[in-house]
Design a protein around this motif. Structure first.
Motif, PDB file in Angstrom:
ATOM      1  N   MET A  72      27.621  45.050  56.796  1.00 44.61           N
ATOM      2  CA  MET A  72      26.371  45.708  57.186  1.00 44.61           C
ATOM      3  C   MET A  72      25.318  45.669  56.086  1.00 44.61           C
ATOM      4  N   LEU A  73      25.702  45.166  54.901  1.00 49.49           N
ATOM      5  CA  LEU A  73      24.766  45.101  53.780  1.00 49.49           C
ATOM      6  C   LEU A  73      24.191  43.705  53.606  1.00 49.49           C
ATOM      7  N   ARG A  74      23.010  43.642  53.016  1.00 51.87           N
ATOM      8  CA  ARG A  74      22.423  42.382  52.562  1.00 51.87           C
ATOM      9  C   ARG A  74      22.624  42.282  51.054  1.00 51.87           C
ATOM     10  N   PRO A  75      22.670  41.068  50.506  1.00 48.72           N
ATOM     11  CA  PRO A  75      22.911  40.921  49.064  1.00 48.72           C
ATOM     12  C   PRO A  75      21.952  41.712  48.178  1.00 48.72           C
ATOM     13  N   ARG A  76      20.710  41.900  48.609  1.00 49.30           N
ATOM     14  CA  ARG A  76      19.732  42.625  47.792  1.00 49.30           C
ATOM     15  C   ARG A  76      19.795  44.143  47.954  1.00 49.30           C
ATOM     16  N   ASP A  77      20.715  44.628  48.786  1.00 44.19           N
ATOM     17  CA  ASP A  77      20.760  46.064  49.053  1.00 44.19           C
ATOM     18  C   ASP A  77      21.356  46.880  47.917  1.00 44.19           C
ATOM     19  N   ARG A  78      22.002  46.233  46.957  1.00 35.63           N
ATOM     20  CA  ARG A  78      22.558  46.941  45.814  1.00 35.63           C
ATOM     21  C   ARG A  78      22.185  46.208  44.535  1.00 35.63           C
ATOM     22  N   ASP A  79      21.997  46.952  43.455  1.00 36.38           N
ATOM     23  CA  ASP A  79      21.725  46.322  42.162  1.00 36.38           C
ATOM     24  C   ASP A  79      23.038  46.071  41.436  1.00 36.38           C
ATOM     25  N   ALA A  80      22.960  45.584  40.191  1.00 45.33           N
ATOM     26  CA  ALA A  80      24.168  45.232  39.452  1.00 45.33           C
ATOM     27  C   ALA A  80      25.086  46.439  39.280  1.00 45.33           C
ATOM     28  N   ASP A  81      24.539  47.582  38.918  1.00 41.63           N
ATOM     29  CA  ASP A  81      25.374  48.763  38.726  1.00 41.63           C
ATOM     30  C   ASP A  81      26.017  49.209  40.034  1.00 41.63           C
ATOM     31  N   GLY A  82      25.275  49.078  41.132  1.00 42.62           N
ATOM     32  CA  GLY A  82      25.828  49.439  42.435  1.00 42.62           C
ATOM     33  C   GLY A  82      27.014  48.569  42.802  1.00 42.62           C
ATOM     34  N   TYR A  83      26.878  47.263  42.584  1.00 36.05           N
ATOM     35  CA  TYR A  83      27.991  46.362  42.891  1.00 36.05           C
ATOM     36  C   TYR A  83      29.160  46.573  41.930  1.00 36.05           C
ATOM     37  N   ASP A  84      28.862  46.876  40.680  1.00 38.57           N
ATOM     38  CA  ASP A  84      29.921  47.140  39.721  1.00 38.57           C
ATOM     39  C   ASP A  84      30.761  48.336  40.175  1.00 38.57           C
ATOM     40  N   ALA A  85      30.092  49.385  40.596  1.00 36.59           N
ATOM     41  CA  ALA A  85      30.805  50.575  41.064  1.00 36.59           C
ATOM     42  C   ALA A  85      31.625  50.264  42.312  1.00 36.59           C
ATOM     43  N   MET A  86      31.052  49.505  43.234  1.00 33.65           N
ATOM     44  CA  MET A  86      31.763  49.169  44.464  1.00 33.65           C
ATOM     45  C   MET A  86      33.017  48.352  44.172  1.00 33.65           C
ATOM     46  N   LEU A  87      32.904  47.376  43.282  1.00 37.08           N
ATOM     47  CA  LEU A  87      34.070  46.554  42.964  1.00 37.08           C
ATOM     48  C   LEU A  87      35.197  47.407  42.387  1.00 37.08           C
ATOM     49  N   ARG A  88      34.846  48.310  41.504  1.00 38.67           N
ATOM     50  CA  ARG A  88      35.871  49.134  40.859  1.00 38.67           C
ATOM     51  C   ARG A  88      36.483  50.142  41.826  1.00 38.67           C
ATOM     52  N   GLU A  89      35.763  50.491  42.880  1.00 41.49           N
ATOM     53  CA  GLU A  89      36.269  51.442  43.872  1.00 41.49           C
ATOM     54  C   GLU A  89      37.012  50.757  45.019  1.00 41.49           C
ATOM     55  N   ALA A  90      36.840  49.461  45.177  1.00 42.82           N
ATOM     56  CA  ALA A  90      37.219  48.769  46.421  1.00 42.82           C
ATOM     57  C   ALA A  90      38.683  48.959  46.799  1.00 42.82           C
ATOM     58  N   GLY A  91      39.587  48.851  45.831  1.00 36.87           N
ATOM     59  CA  GLY A  91      40.998  49.085  46.111  1.00 36.87           C
ATOM     60  C   GLY A  91      41.694  47.926  46.800  1.00 36.87           C
ATOM     61  N   SER A  92      41.253  47.573  47.972  1.00 33.03           N
ATOM     62  CA  SER A  92      41.898  46.531  48.766  1.00 33.03           C
ATOM     63  C   SER A  92      41.478  45.142  48.302  1.00 33.03           C
ATOM     64  N   PRO A  93      42.418  44.210  48.120  1.00 37.74           N
ATOM     65  CA  PRO A  93      42.044  42.840  47.748  1.00 37.74           C
ATOM     66  C   PRO A  93      41.060  42.198  48.724  1.00 37.74           C
ATOM     67  N   LYS A  94      41.230  42.448  50.017  1.00 35.70           N
ATOM     68  CA  LYS A  94      40.315  41.853  51.002  1.00 35.70           C
ATOM     69  C   LYS A  94      38.910  42.421  50.843  1.00 35.70           C
ATOM     70  N   VAL A  95      38.801  43.709  50.598  1.00 35.28           N
ATOM     71  CA  VAL A  95      37.483  44.312  50.379  1.00 35.28           C
ATOM     72  C   VAL A  95      36.847  43.725  49.123  1.00 35.28           C
ATOM     73  N   GLN A  96      37.630  43.581  48.068  1.00 35.28           N
ATOM     74  CA  GLN A  96      37.110  42.978  46.836  1.00 35.28           C
ATOM     75  C   GLN A  96      36.612  41.557  47.092  1.00 35.28           C
ATOM     76  N   ASP A  97      37.413  40.773  47.811  1.00 33.28           N
ATOM     77  CA  ASP A  97      37.043  39.382  48.077  1.00 33.28           C
ATOM     78  C   ASP A  97      35.766  39.294  48.907  1.00 33.28           C
ATOM     79  N   TRP A  98      35.671  40.112  49.959  1.00 36.74           N
ATOM     80  CA  TRP A  98      34.469  40.073  50.808  1.00 36.74           C
ATOM     81  C   TRP A  98      33.250  40.545  50.035  1.00 36.74           C
ATOM     82  N   LEU A  99      33.424  41.581  49.226  1.00 40.99           N
ATOM     83  CA  LEU A  99      32.296  42.092  48.443  1.00 40.99           C
ATOM     84  C   LEU A  99      31.718  40.996  47.553  1.00 40.99           C
ATOM     85  N   VAL A 100      32.586  40.273  46.862  1.00 38.24           N
ATOM     86  CA  VAL A 100      32.134  39.218  45.956  1.00 38.24           C
ATOM     87  C   VAL A 100      31.578  38.036  46.735  1.00 38.24           C
TER      88      VAL A 100
END
Length: 223
Positions: A72-100
């Protein structure tokens, strides 16, 4: 309808799609959900792009809800710190992979995060940095010190944790595929380290073992 109500409705739809057999398979890979991904994508497509609802879904902590949030997000919807926080919170390998893959690689912060993550002491975060580096090797190698990358791979990959090892192996292979001048060294590193040499590969698929993978892809590319 409020963002919270919309997110709750999406979560209810995902719960109705839960299949215990899918969950059993996914949990073996660290992904705690049982939703068919084609159906999950359909839920996300119907929900549309909405950063506020995505944030509510992400806060739920549920793997399936977080996968929908990524879509539901576009690449510009989060800045570097936002993506950093999301990656560290993601937990699931699939969520991490899709996020990146779906967001970070296409965001204006990709290079900043590549440099931030690749040296991170958390191997999951570092694996994301290596994934971004592999993307650069494939699409924008100018400015990368490929020899330094190969030095680090040669030094660290054999004993790296699984996700980090896989990401480094992908980068090693991509360098070998893209750079004929360094291909011999890449193959030598792959053979000496033996990473993924015994990886079970289904019929018709190419082994991720670099001494097999690189020559086969080069051959297919007409090299």
């Amino acid at each position: 309808m409020t963002e919270t109500a919309q997110a709750d409705e999406i979560r209810e739809r995902l719960a109705a799609l839960e299949d215990p057999r899918i969950r059993a398979v996914n949990e073996k890979h660290g992904d705690a959900h049982g939703v068919n991904l084609t159906r999950l994508r359909a839920v996300a497509k119907e929900a549309g792009r909405d950063p506020a609802v995505a944030a509510e879904l992400w806060r739920s902590g549920e793997a399936a809800a977080r996968l929908v949030a990524v879509l539901m997000l576009r690449p510009r919807d989060r800045d570097a710190d936002g993506y950093d926080a999301m990656l560290r919170e993601a937990g699931s390998p699939k969520v991490q992979d899709w996020l990146v893959s779906y967001l970070v690689k296409k965001s204006p912060s990709a290079e900043e995060l590549r440099l931030r993550w690749i040296a991170d002491p958390d191997p999951v975060v570092a694996s994301a940095g290596w994934a971004l580096t592999t993307e650069r090797v494939a699409k924008r190698p100018d400015g990368l010190d490929l020899d330094a990358l190969l030095d680090e791979i040669e030094r660290e990959m054999r004993d790296a944790p699984e996700r980090l090892q896989w990401a480094m192996n992908s980068c090693l292979g991509e360098i070998g595929i893209r750079d004929a001048a360094r291909r011999e060294r890449v193959l030598d590193i792959g053979e000496r380290l033996g990473v993924l040499e015994d990886y079970p590969t289904p019929p018709g698929c190419v082994s991720p073992y670099v001494p097999i993978w690189v020559p086969e892809i080069v051959r297919r590319n007409g090299g």
